[in-house]
Write a protein that holds these residues in place. Structure first.
Motif, PDB file in Angstrom:
ATOM      1  N   ILE A  40      21.852 -10.126 -34.031  1.00 22.58           N
ATOM      2  CA  ILE A  40      23.033  -9.512 -33.479  1.00 22.58           C
ATOM      3  C   ILE A  40      24.105  -9.396 -34.784  1.00 22.58           C
ATOM      4  CG2 ILE A  40      25.147 -10.475 -32.171  1.00 22.58           C
ATOM      5  CD1 ILE A  40      22.938 -11.395 -29.887  1.00 22.58           C
ATOM      6  N   ALA A  41      24.070 -10.685 -35.712  1.00 20.14           N
ATOM      7  CA  ALA A  41      25.222 -10.756 -36.502  1.00 20.14           C
ATOM      8  C   ALA A  41      24.830  -9.632 -37.574  1.00 20.14           C
ATOM      9  CB  ALA A  41      24.877 -12.081 -37.213  1.00 20.14           C
ATOM     10  N   GLN A  42      23.705  -9.150 -37.882  1.00 17.82           N
ATOM     11  CA  GLN A  42      23.400  -8.340 -38.923  1.00 17.82           C
ATOM     12  C   GLN A  42      23.777  -6.853 -38.073  1.00 17.82           C
ATOM     13  OE1 GLN A  42      19.055  -8.773 -38.896  1.00 17.82           O
ATOM     14  NE2 GLN A  42      19.261 -10.086 -40.895  1.00 17.82           N
ATOM     15  N   VAL A  43      23.689  -6.662 -36.995  1.00 16.74           N
ATOM     16  CA  VAL A  43      24.228  -5.390 -36.047  1.00 16.74           C
ATOM     17  C   VAL A  43      25.646  -5.324 -36.353  1.00 16.74           C
ATOM     18  CG1 VAL A  43      24.153  -4.233 -34.126  1.00 16.74           C
ATOM     19  CG2 VAL A  43      22.108  -5.155 -34.872  1.00 16.74           C
ATOM     20  N   THR A  44      26.178  -6.452 -35.879  1.00 19.60           N
ATOM     21  CA  THR A  44      27.684  -6.410 -36.078  1.00 19.60           C
ATOM     22  C   THR A  44      28.185  -5.892 -37.315  1.00 19.60           C
ATOM     23  OG1 THR A  44      27.755  -8.171 -34.596  1.00 19.60           O
ATOM     24  CG2 THR A  44      29.974  -7.887 -36.138  1.00 19.60           C
ATOM     25  N   GLU A  45      27.716  -6.474 -38.485  1.00 20.38           N
ATOM     26  CA  GLU A  45      28.146  -6.153 -39.725  1.00 20.38           C
ATOM     27  C   GLU A  45      27.902  -4.744 -39.991  1.00 20.38           C
ATOM     28  OE1 GLU A  45      29.417  -5.998 -43.528  1.00 20.38           O
ATOM     29  OE2 GLU A  45      29.742  -7.589 -41.894  1.00 20.38           O
ATOM     30  N   LEU A  46      26.769  -4.137 -39.595  1.00 21.16           N
ATOM     31  CA  LEU A  46      26.509  -2.788 -39.784  1.00 21.16           C
ATOM     32  C   LEU A  46      27.407  -1.923 -39.155  1.00 21.16           C
ATOM     33  CD1 LEU A  46      22.573  -2.573 -39.035  1.00 21.16           C
ATOM     34  CD2 LEU A  46      23.698  -2.246 -41.462  1.00 21.16           C
ATOM     35  N   GLY A  47      27.680  -2.114 -37.873  1.00 21.46           N
ATOM     36  CA  GLY A  47      28.859  -1.415 -37.389  1.00 21.46           C
ATOM     37  C   GLY A  47      30.447  -1.627 -38.045  1.00 21.46           C
ATOM     38  N   MET A  48      30.498  -2.831 -38.381  1.00 22.66           N
ATOM     39  CA  MET A  48      31.751  -3.013 -39.288  1.00 22.66           C
ATOM     40  C   MET A  48      32.172  -2.594 -40.396  1.00 22.66           C
ATOM     41  SD  MET A  48      33.710  -4.680 -37.014  1.00 22.66           S
ATOM     42  CE  MET A  48      35.231  -4.837 -37.944  1.00 22.66           C
ATOM     43  N   SER A  49      30.768  -2.396 -41.180  1.00 20.26           N
ATOM     44  CA  SER A  49      31.139  -1.692 -42.730  1.00 20.26           C
ATOM     45  C   SER A  49      30.992  -0.094 -42.203  1.00 20.26           C
ATOM     46  CB  SER A  49      29.908  -2.060 -43.311  1.00 20.26           C
ATOM     47  OG  SER A  49      28.635  -1.640 -42.649  1.00 20.26           O
ATOM     48  N   GLY A  50      30.632   0.290 -41.174  1.00 24.03           N
ATOM     49  CA  GLY A  50      30.683   1.752 -40.819  1.00 24.03           C
ATOM     50  C   GLY A  50      28.927   2.385 -40.935  1.00 24.03           C
ATOM     51  N   ALA A  51      28.197   1.574 -41.396  1.00 24.92           N
ATOM     52  CA  ALA A  51      26.929   1.944 -41.682  1.00 24.92           C
ATOM     53  C   ALA A  51      26.118   2.816 -40.417  1.00 24.92           C
ATOM     54  CB  ALA A  51      25.998   0.577 -41.989  1.00 24.92           C
ATOM     55  N   ILE A  52      26.615   2.067 -39.070  1.00 20.15           N
ATOM     56  CA  ILE A  52      26.037   2.882 -37.994  1.00 20.15           C
ATOM     57  C   ILE A  52      27.265   3.011 -37.073  1.00 20.15           C
ATOM     58  CG2 ILE A  52      23.706   1.695 -37.953  1.00 20.15           C
ATOM     59  CD1 ILE A  52      24.723  -0.281 -35.976  1.00 20.15           C
TER      60      ILE A  52
END
Length: 221
Positions: A40-52
């Motif tokens: 969950i934390a990894q997916v959060t970071e992907l979204g916040m960075s704009g990667a997904i």
């Protein structure tokens, strides 16, 4: 000139990402595996960075969490102790300026409103998602009627406010920059007290490592 300040919530108003914190609490209680909490934390970071896209980020996290409204009430209480240090230190300024502050978040009103109310921000100043519930008050996702549940929803939600004058979008993530990119804010301020992403800072009109820096810019003639 009239100025409205649009603050992000996770990792800006608070020091943490709310759904990440909830996942950690569920893991502590044995209701979620540690591997799932890390995911969950990894997916959060992907979204916040704009990667997904944010829509994908939210769907992937909500698919893992098995929670009800009671969990959200408990989360809100925990988040009250996680407000960013410089916001706590400038609580009087926040209360004095509450009428021109909005919280614009891809998080959820149900846990944001009780936290920001502590510093005088009314619930009608909170622009965020709302949970979608089943008949047993279990949370099954985000209300799809809100643009914030989908990609690039923040500028759409802000434009619907019909704000006048100067509008500053303040936050730590790419979705906060999108408010200005989408023409709904005049400036983007990278708030880096809790998380600093260089590629997000590079998009900003200026960087605010604390609320004190933002206040200094806000009060300049």
């Amino acid at each position: 000139m009239e100025r409205t300040l649009l603050f992000d919530f996770d990792s800006t108003w608070t020091r943490v990402e709310a759904l990440d914190l909830l996942a950690e609490q569920l893991a502590d209680e044995g209701r979620l595996s540690r591997a799932a909490a890390i995911e969950i934390a990894q997916v959060t970071e992907l979204g916040m960075s704009g990667a997904i896209g944010f829509g994908e980020s939210l769907r992937r996290r909500m698919a893992v969490l098995d929670i009800g409204l009671g969990d959200i009430t408990a989360l809100a209480q925990t988040l009250k102790a996680q407000v960013s240090d410089s916001i706590v230190a400038n609580a009087d300024w926040v209360r004095a300026n509450a009428a021109r502050i909005c919280i614009v978040s891809n998080g959820f009103v149900e846990f944001i409103a009780p936290v920001v109310a502590e510093l005088g921000i009314a619930e009608d100043r909170v622009v965020a998602n709302r949970f979608l519930l089943d008949t047993d008050d279990r949370i099954i996702g985000a209300d799809p009627a809100s643009p914030l549940a989908a990609d690039n929803g923040k500028p759409i939600a802000v434009r619907a406010l019909n704000l006048k004058g100067d509008v500053w979008a303040i936050g730590d993530g790419f979705t906060d920059y999108q408010i200005k990119q989408g023409g709904a804010a005049t400036q983007f301020v990278a708030f880096t007290e809790n998380v600093r992403r260089q590629h997000v800072v590079d998009l900003a009109d200026f960087e605010a490592p604390s609320l004190d820096v933002l206040i200094a810019h806000d009060t300049r003639p």
